[in-house]
Enzyme design. Structure first.
Site, PDB file in Angstrom:
ATOM      1  N   THR A 106     -13.128  60.671  45.815  1.00  0.00           N
ATOM      2  CA  THR A 106     -12.295  61.568  46.889  1.00  0.00           C
ATOM      3  C   THR A 106     -13.122  62.595  47.201  1.00  0.00           C
ATOM      4  O   THR A 106     -13.291  63.471  48.093  1.00  0.00           O
ATOM      5  CB  THR A 106     -10.703  61.791  46.456  1.00  0.00           C
ATOM      6  OG1 THR A 106     -10.096  60.799  46.260  1.00  0.00           O
ATOM      7  CG2 THR A 106     -10.188  62.818  47.741  1.00  0.00           C
ATOM      8  N   THR A 182     -11.633  59.875  40.355  1.00  0.00           N
ATOM      9  CA  THR A 182     -10.858  60.257  39.149  1.00  0.00           C
ATOM     10  C   THR A 182     -10.374  59.119  38.482  1.00  0.00           C
ATOM     11  O   THR A 182     -10.137  59.003  37.320  1.00  0.00           O
ATOM     12  CB  THR A 182      -9.605  61.142  39.406  1.00  0.00           C
ATOM     13  OG1 THR A 182      -8.833  60.528  40.473  1.00  0.00           O
ATOM     14  CG2 THR A 182     -10.080  62.491  40.237  1.00  0.00           C
ATOM     15  N   ASP A 183     -10.290  57.994  39.079  1.00  0.00           N
ATOM     16  CA  ASP A 183      -9.427  56.650  38.679  1.00  0.00           C
ATOM     17  C   ASP A 183     -10.045  56.370  37.284  1.00  0.00           C
ATOM     18  O   ASP A 183      -9.639  55.925  36.295  1.00  0.00           O
ATOM     19  CB  ASP A 183      -9.429  55.366  39.499  1.00  0.00           C
ATOM     20  CG  ASP A 183      -8.506  55.964  40.655  1.00  0.00           C
ATOM     21  OD1 ASP A 183      -7.884  57.148  40.583  1.00  0.00           O
ATOM     22  OD2 ASP A 183      -8.441  55.274  41.594  1.00  0.00           O
ATOM     23  N   LYS A 261      -7.012  59.716  32.369  1.00  0.00           N
ATOM     24  CA  LYS A 261      -6.275  60.046  33.497  1.00  0.00           C
ATOM     25  C   LYS A 261      -4.743  59.664  33.397  1.00  0.00           C
ATOM     26  O   LYS A 261      -4.600  58.471  33.013  1.00  0.00           O
ATOM     27  CB  LYS A 261      -6.840  59.479  34.703  1.00  0.00           C
ATOM     28  CG  LYS A 261      -6.254  59.561  35.956  1.00  0.00           C
ATOM     29  CD  LYS A 261      -6.641  59.018  37.294  1.00  0.00           C
ATOM     30  CE  LYS A 261      -6.066  59.688  38.536  1.00  0.00           C
ATOM     31  NZ  LYS A 261      -6.645  59.287  39.767  1.00  0.00           N
TER      32      LYS A 261
HETATM   33  N1  ASP Z   1      -9.526  56.011  44.142  1.00  0.00           N
HETATM   34  C1  ASP Z   1     -10.273  57.127  43.972  1.00  0.00           C
HETATM   35  C2  ASP Z   1     -11.470  57.201  43.173  1.00  0.00           C
HETATM   36  O1  ASP Z   1     -11.240  57.158  41.623  1.00  0.00           O
HETATM   37  C3  ASP Z   1      -9.447  58.392  43.625  1.00  0.00           C
HETATM   38  C4  ASP Z   1     -10.569  59.575  43.549  1.00  0.00           C
HETATM   39  O2  ASP Z   1     -11.438  60.063  43.734  1.00  0.00           O
HETATM   40  O3  ASP Z   1      -9.669  60.571  42.857  1.00  0.00           O
HETATM   41  O4  ASP Z   1     -12.602  56.705  43.313  1.00  0.00           O
END
Ligand code: ASP
Length: 460
Positions: A106, A182-183, A261
């Site tokens: 993101t 983040t995932d 996370k």
């Molecule tokens: N689905 C995304 C990822 O992990 C979520 C994010 O970037 O926070 O790439």
């Protein structure tokens, strides 16, 4: 089809036509469940045909099913131009040199409402255009390594990222930032802690839970703080820098092997597990919470070791698990299995014969705990001892995901199971700690004011 209805088809397109609304119309949509006011967004070609998508005044997007639309009142039209202006990133000889690598997620993306696609915004000029404060902190160089959501990061990307960071360090940067989804940021943070040891400069991973086109986005603040840490702090470790409290007061710095996370949508999603965080960062600078960190150095030496055997797996134990799960991994040629066991590190009896078969086949089996906090303790119950007799090795307080990437990395170094065991149980970057502090379970886990509010509310 004209861009007036971009992406819409079927009954939703008919509804738009019926009420003379178009993409970019400012509307009030009445439904059985209440009214929504906002801007009609284009739809991507691959999205379903049943929903009208509105950007509400709050910045959130909602989908309204065509069957629920009672009326659409068109109030105006506002064609959005979401292009970030390209501005030349100013150079200042007095500021540190920071390299930002993009891998995706993101933080690297914004929605292009014309196409409905998520596109990366990553050149220094684009970043400076959207976050001009970056220039107050450092001289920024950027490089896009990948453009993937983080569930698509794997050994090849981890290796490529580690090599790129080592190269940047050799070239003389004062700090490195890695933009990442983040995932799975904690998997990458952990594996980089093994692939890149004794870095002379900070290596900071950063992401965002909300994309930068949303008013509640954490992207800019996380990025500024990460760049601050990379350029100015003396903590030369692999860290994750993300929101501490749910409000945008400060970011916490978490060690790459002790972070996870923990919330699917809160911005304060990352938590240090079984310890206290390394420190915090805000506009006033970086404040370390502890002194046992590796310090910044002026040399350019970093140990790069990217060997990785991807024939490893995590098995998350659940009651009534059948031995065929373990047997199929053995049959498929897996070399290592990390079990996330119950309590102090347990699985049911029916698995024991399969674990004996794993040992006979030369598969390395390691035990971690699903509780995340606390240590595996296999001497307490007889069942634990029996599992150890079957060759299952307890991993102390290593987190399951960390044990998984470390086992892949260890099997990349050697296929000799004794040597693998030595590597696994020798701490490299605090993935095993001698004790978990009493306040590591609560302190800084959500921002002290929130914890206080919670306690005073419940203990009147
Ligand atoms: N689905 C995304 C990822 O992990 C979520 C994010 O970037 O926070 O790439």
């Amino acid at each position: 089809m004209s861009d007036d209805y971009k992406g819409y088809r079927g009954a939703t397109l008919e509804a738009l036509r019926r009420f003379e609304a178009r993409v970019w119309s400012e509307v009030r949509v009445e439904t059985e469940a209440g009214a929504f006011e906002g801007l009609i967004l284009p739809r991507s070609e691959t999205a379903d045909a049943d929903h009208l998508v509105l950007k509400l005044i709050s910045g959130y997007n909602v989908g309204v099913h065509h069957a629920r639309i009672l009326n659409i009142e068109v109030r105006g039209r506002k064609v959005a131009d979401y292009k970030i202006p390209e501005k030349e990133f100013p150079k200042d000889a007095g500021k540190p040199r920071v390299k930002l690598f993009g891998t995706g997620g993101t933080i690297a993306s914004r929605l292009d409402y014309r196409t409905g696609a998520v596109i990366p915004a990553f050149s220094p000029g684009e970043l400076y255009g959207s976050v001009p404060e970056l220039a107050d902190v450092c001289n920024l160089e950027t490089e896009k390594l990948y453009g993937v959501f983080s569930e698509n990061m794997g050994p090849a990307e981890w290796q490529g990222t580690a090599r790129a960071i080592a190269q940047a360090i050799k070239e003389g940067v004062d700090g490195v930032v890695i933009g990442h989804g983040t995932d799975t940021m904690h998997h990458t943070a952990a594996v980089l802690s093994f692939m890149l040891q004794d870095s002379p400069v900070p290596i900071v991973m950063v992401g965002s839970q909300r994309s930068s086109d949303r008013p509640s986005s954490d992207a800019a603040l996380n990025l500024i703080n990460a760049v601050r840490v990379a350029g100015h702090s003396d903590i030369a470790e692999i860290m994750v820098c993300m929101f501490g409290p749910t409000s945008d007061r400060y970011d916490l710095l978490h060690r790459g092997t002790r972070v996870r996370k923990m919330h699917s949508s809160y911005r304060s999603t990352f938590r240090t597990i079984g310890d206290i965080p390394l420190g915090r960062v805000d506009a006033d600078g970086v404040q370390a919470f502890r002194q046992d960190y590796k310090r910044r150095r002026s040399d350019r030496e970093v140990k790069l070791n990217t060997a990785f055997d991807d024939r490893v797996s995590i098995v998350y134990y659940y009651p009534n698990m059948k031995p065929d799960i373990i047997d199929s991994l053995i049959e498929q040629g897996y070399k290592g299995i990390v079990i996330a066991g119950t309590g102090l590190g347990h699985v049911n009896k029916p698995l024991y014969p399969a674990l004996a078969r794993a040992r006979a086949a030369g598969v390395a089996v390691y035990m971690t705990v699903q509780t995340l906090w606390g240590y595996v303790q296999m001497y307490v119950y007889e069942t634990g001892r029996e599992l150890m007799d079957l060759g299952v090795v307890p991993c102390a307080n290593m987190l399951p995901e960390v044990a998984y990437v470390k086992l892949g990395w260890a099997l990349g170094q050697s296929q000799d199971l004794e040597e693998v065991k030595r590597i696994m149980l020798t701490p490299i970057a605090s993935e095993i700690t001698p004790r978990e502090p009493h306040d590591g379970y609560l302190v800084f886990q959500g921002g002290v004011p929130e914890v206080n509010r919670f306690i005073s509310h419940h203990w009147k």
